[in-house]
Design a protein around this motif. Structure first.
Motif, PDB file in Angstrom:
ATOM      1  N   PRO A 489     140.411  43.370  77.153  1.00 63.69           N
ATOM      2  CA  PRO A 489     139.437  44.310  77.710  1.00 63.69           C
ATOM      3  C   PRO A 489     139.336  45.604  76.909  1.00 63.69           C
ATOM      4  O   PRO A 489     138.232  46.093  76.645  1.00 63.69           O
ATOM      5  N   ALA A 490     140.487  46.164  76.498  1.00 59.18           N
ATOM      6  CA  ALA A 490     140.458  47.419  75.734  1.00 59.18           C
ATOM      7  C   ALA A 490     139.856  47.203  74.346  1.00 59.18           C
ATOM      8  O   ALA A 490     139.070  48.023  73.864  1.00 59.18           O
ATOM      9  N   VAL A 491     140.218  46.090  73.704  1.00 52.70           N
ATOM     10  CA  VAL A 491     139.674  45.799  72.376  1.00 52.70           C
ATOM     11  C   VAL A 491     138.171  45.554  72.476  1.00 52.70           C
ATOM     12  O   VAL A 491     137.384  46.003  71.634  1.00 52.70           O
ATOM     13  N   GLY A 492     137.759  44.857  73.531  1.00 48.98           N
ATOM     14  CA  GLY A 492     136.340  44.608  73.730  1.00 48.98           C
ATOM     15  C   GLY A 492     135.562  45.891  73.961  1.00 48.98           C
ATOM     16  O   GLY A 492     134.453  46.058  73.445  1.00 48.98           O
ATOM     17  N   THR A 493     136.141  46.809  74.741  1.00 48.08           N
ATOM     18  CA  THR A 493     135.490  48.092  74.985  1.00 48.08           C
ATOM     19  C   THR A 493     135.360  48.887  73.690  1.00 48.08           C
ATOM     20  O   THR A 493     134.332  49.530  73.445  1.00 48.08           O
ATOM     21  N   TYR A 494     136.401  48.856  72.866  1.00 45.60           N
ATOM     22  CA  TYR A 494     136.347  49.551  71.579  1.00 45.60           C
ATOM     23  C   TYR A 494     135.181  49.023  70.742  1.00 45.60           C
ATOM     24  O   TYR A 494     134.387  49.801  70.184  1.00 45.60           O
ATOM     25  N   ALA A 495     135.060  47.696  70.634  1.00 44.33           N
ATOM     26  CA  ALA A 495     133.985  47.111  69.831  1.00 44.33           C
ATOM     27  C   ALA A 495     132.618  47.418  70.438  1.00 44.33           C
ATOM     28  O   ALA A 495     131.670  47.761  69.718  1.00 44.33           O
ATOM     29  N   THR A 496     132.502  47.312  71.759  1.00 46.57           N
ATOM     30  CA  THR A 496     131.216  47.581  72.419  1.00 46.57           C
ATOM     31  C   THR A 496     130.777  49.018  72.206  1.00 46.57           C
ATOM     32  O   THR A 496     129.593  49.291  71.947  1.00 46.57           O
ATOM     33  N   ASN A 497     131.698  49.950  72.321  1.00 44.74           N
ATOM     34  CA  ASN A 497     131.356  51.366  72.094  1.00 44.74           C
ATOM     35  C   ASN A 497     130.876  51.596  70.662  1.00 44.74           C
ATOM     36  O   ASN A 497     129.920  52.343  70.423  1.00 44.74           O
ATOM     37  N   ALA A 498     131.544  50.947  69.703  1.00 40.88           N
ATOM     38  CA  ALA A 498     131.135  51.084  68.300  1.00 40.88           C
ATOM     39  C   ALA A 498     129.756  50.471  68.077  1.00 40.88           C
ATOM     40  O   ALA A 498     128.922  51.028  67.336  1.00 40.88           O
ATOM     41  N   ILE A 499     129.499  49.330  68.717  1.00 41.79           N
ATOM     42  CA  ILE A 499     128.188  48.687  68.605  1.00 41.79           C
ATOM     43  C   ILE A 499     127.101  49.601  69.176  1.00 41.79           C
ATOM     44  O   ILE A 499     126.051  49.807  68.557  1.00 41.79           O
ATOM     45  N   ASN A 500     127.349  50.174  70.348  1.00 47.23           N
ATOM     46  CA  ASN A 500     126.365  51.067  70.964  1.00 47.23           C
ATOM     47  C   ASN A 500     126.115  52.308  70.107  1.00 47.23           C
ATOM     48  O   ASN A 500     124.977  52.791  70.021  1.00 47.23           O
TER      49      ASN A 500
END
Length: 541
Positions: A489-500
């Motif tokens: 979940p934390a790694v996914g949030t990191y990637a999603t924030n970078a994508i946004n």
């Protein structure tokens, strides 16, 4: 995008992680969370025995994955042979996406379920937004009940099931499932999501290929604008979006960036690419940077609804006409058409999938299950009774049980109009819009049937037939990675924030290579290694 499932499943990452950790601390019988091979050990899956006792589909099965297609309810429904229950109370914990239905005392439909199932059905029904916290509370208080829905992405899932759920292997593995003919009708791919530590610990809540994403179009609005919505390349798609977008008229081509639709145009794998025993994540491929670039341009040119990232409400925008195209699952159709105003000319079609440079498209195949359902550990006769109840819940289209589950009591919950059942206001309330949360115990393979809209059956069938055999599954579905479970979940949030940040222009596309290096360091490489080990452990299952 690291096998975390749909967004609502991530709700478990918080409170349940704490509860599960405490629960397992004193339990010495569960498999160690770091023993990847043991947790992903294979088991003989249930036999697949397609049910043949109902109506013939009106369209041929062009693929083993193709759902059965029907345009109308058959004149004769297959009666239920017997009541599955023994008169006892069955306590269950389930989520719901629909409004919570009236309680049993004021709900004749629920009372009818009890009568048909031969049980006293006691459900704890929780809206999806609150389900994670509620589940954590029930785990801590040991109040999950006899049957409970489990979403697949929270810490220590295999250990939790080993500690608290019944191992169903002796009842369901191989030919054992044949004692439950409707459960035997569930596809093999769905059962793979129920296997942990060499055992079958749950029953699927199947959705099949209808979890796959497709691009919906408001055909009536395109025609009103005099625009042909077809396209055969990425460049043509972008140009189409430019042609129909007019922010001054409160009209955008897209409800959101359609990642699952753009990915086949760029030949991207479904999360992970598996070749020669090695996994490569789509983030690591140059084509993913191309995906980010085109996605950023769609937003920068005002071709995507401006609230798509911060306040998404795509179905409503499509119905209202502020978005002309929407990427969503095939299973979203009933919810979309239900919102359309009768007589408004609302015409929903689907766009064909397009591959890279004229090559055949390989769309992403959705995960086969919505969730899984576990049974509390119990004596053998109790377990078999509960499995009989779940078998009834999986009774397919064409049976009296299916008809009652979906539409309830004729004359009260539904009326027949032009040969199709239509829910009344009372029925919408009592049956939870035809989605009473008993469907989260288990369900039959979803058919292609859209009451009152027989043409939609053909629309969806033709769309699926065009690509199903070329669809790309996520090769890590049903596998357990300890790192993904605890850090995903934390790694996914990191990637999603970078994508946004990239999509909104706060960071350049060129920054993505640095993000990928960080993603690998934070857990991506560890997940890869564990999934590769898990694939070896599951080989041949």
């Amino acid at each position: 995008m690291t096998n975390n499932g749909i967004t609502r499943r991530a709700l478990f990452a918080g409170g349940l992680g704490i509860a599960a950790t405490g629960l397992l601390a004193s339990c010495s019988t569960v498999t160690r969370s770091t023993d990847v091979k043991a947790i992903n050990k294979a088991v003989a899956l249930p036999d697949y025995v397609p049910w043949t006792g109902g109506p013939e589909p009106v369209l041929p099965k062009t693929s083993a994955l193709m759902p059965s297609a029907f345009r109308r309810i058959p004149d004769r429904l297959v009666p239920t042979a017997r009541k599955p229950g023994d008169g006892s109370t069955v306590h269950g914990s389930v989520p719901t996406n629909s409004p919570v239905p009236p309680t049993k005392g004021s709900n004749p439909y629920w009372q009818g379920l009890d009568e048909r199932m031969g049980i006293d059905l006691d459900l704890t029904i929780t809206p999806n937004a609150d389900f994670g916290n509620k589940f954590a509370t029930q785990v801590a208080g040991d109040t999950l009940g006899d049957v409970f829905t489990v979403f697949g992405s929270f810490p220590y899932l295999p250990q939790f099931l080993e500690a608290k759920a019944q191992n169903l292997t002796e009842h369901l593995s191989g030919s054992g499932v044949r004692d439950f003919p409707y459960l035997a009708n569930l596809p093999t791919a769905s059962w793979r999501g129920t296997v942990f530590s060499g055992g079958i610990y749950a029953v699927p809540v199947p959705r099949g290929p209808l979890t796959s994403q497709v691009l919906y179009r408001r055909q009536d609005l395109f025609e009103g604008l005099g625009v042909d919505p077809s396209f055969s390349s990425l460049d043509e798609f972008v140009q189409l979006c430019r042609e129909v977008s007019d922010p001054h008229a409160n009209r955008w081509a897209l409800a959101s960036v359609p990642t699952s639709i753009l990915a086949p145009m760029l030949d991207l794998p479904n999360q992970w690419e598996h070749s020669g025993g090695t996994l490569t994540h789509m983030y690591e491929l140059d084509a993913y940077q191309d995906l980010l670039d085109v996605s950023r341009r769609l937003i920068a040119e005002d071709l995507v609804h401006p609230d798509s990232i911060t306040a998404y409400n795509g179905k409503v925008w499509l119905v209202q006409g502020s978005a002309l195209m929407l990427s969503d699952t095939y299973s979203a159709i009933p919810g979309i058409v239900q919102q359309a105003t009768p007589g408004s000319g609302f015409d929903l079609t689907t766009a064909p999938f397009v591959g890279p440079s004229g090559a055949k498209a390989k769309p992403w195949l959705g995960d086969p299950n919505n969730a899984i359902t576990a049974l509390a550990a119990a004596p053998d006769d109790r377990v078999r009774t509960l499995l009989e109840v779940l078998d009834w819940c999986a009774s397919p289209f064409g049976t009296e049980a299916w008809m009652y589950r979906k539409f309830g009591i004729e004359g009260r919950d539904y009326e027949m109009q032009d040969g199709s059942p239509t829910l009344t206001k009372t029925g919408n309330s009592e049956t939870a819009l035809g989605e009473f949360p008993l469907q989260y115990f288990t369900e039959c393979p979803l058919p292609l049937f859209y009451s009152g809209r027989p043409g939609m059956t053909d629309t969806v069938y033709e769309s699926l037939a065009s690509w199903l055999d070329d669809g790309l599954p996520n090769p890590t579905y049903g596998l357990y990675s300890p790192t993904n479970s605890t850090k995903g979940p934390a790694v996914g949030t990191y990637a999603t924030n970078a994508i946004n940040d990239i999509l909104l222009g706060r960071a350049p596309v060129s920054s993505w290579k640095g993000v990928v290096r960080d993603w690998r360091r934070r857990g991506g490489d560890a997940m890869r290694a564990e999934y590769e080990e898990a694939l070896q452990a599951r080989a041949g299952s």
